[in-house]
Design a protein around this motif. Structure first.
Motif: not given
Length: 158
Positions: A74-76, A19-23
């Motif tokens: 991002c924070l989550k 998810l860090l890459a997909l966001y």
């Protein structure tokens, strides 16, 4: 043979890191395409282009969308990563869950925009692949949080 309760967190860790890459991809991907968008003056709107336009016209709405679309997810996601690696206290799991719910509000705002624009009947508006990707990221994040909480309960009971 490995214990399935121990294997689940590894899957959750990998999914969360993806998810860090997909966001960021979802933020720049087109959310909607339109023949005429009087609000933005663009043919395609992504989260980023929409925010750029909003900062010039409506600062309060731009701030809300920034929090819901960029900051909360991002924070989550970072919080869950820290939790998965044992660098964050488990008591913060609840606030992380609520942070993910804030991110769902952004999808509501986008859907409301599409509905209002179609209802006005000015031009045409069609949903683009970025909206599906962004929605997937938010829902995947909620699922990862839920499974993380379940995993923690199962490890506490065992």
């Amino acid at each position: 043979m490995t214990d399935p309760r121990r294997a689940a967190p590894r899957v959750l860790v990998i999914a969360n890191l993806c998810l860090l890459a997909l966001y960021p991809v979802a933020w720049f991907a087109p959310l909607v395409r339109a023949g005429l968008l009087p609000l933005f003056g663009l043919d395609e709107i992504s989260v980023i282009t929409g925010l750029q336009s909003l900062w010039q016209t409506d600062i309060f709405l731009a701030l809300m969308v920034t929090v819901f679309a960029l900051v909360a997810p991002c924070l989550k996601t970072l919080g869950l990563a820290l939790l998965h690696f044992g660098l964050l206290d488990r008591r913060l799991e609840g606030p992380l869950w609520h942070l993910g719910r804030l991110a769902m509000a952004d999808i509501f705002l986008i859907a409301l925009f599409i509905t209002v624009t179609k209802g006005i009947g000015i031009g045409r508006v069609e949903v683009a692949w970025g909206l599906y990707l962004f929605s997937f990221c938010i829902l995947a994040s909620l699922w990862i949080s839920w499974k993380t909480a379940q995993s923690a309960k199962n490890q506490t009971i065992a």
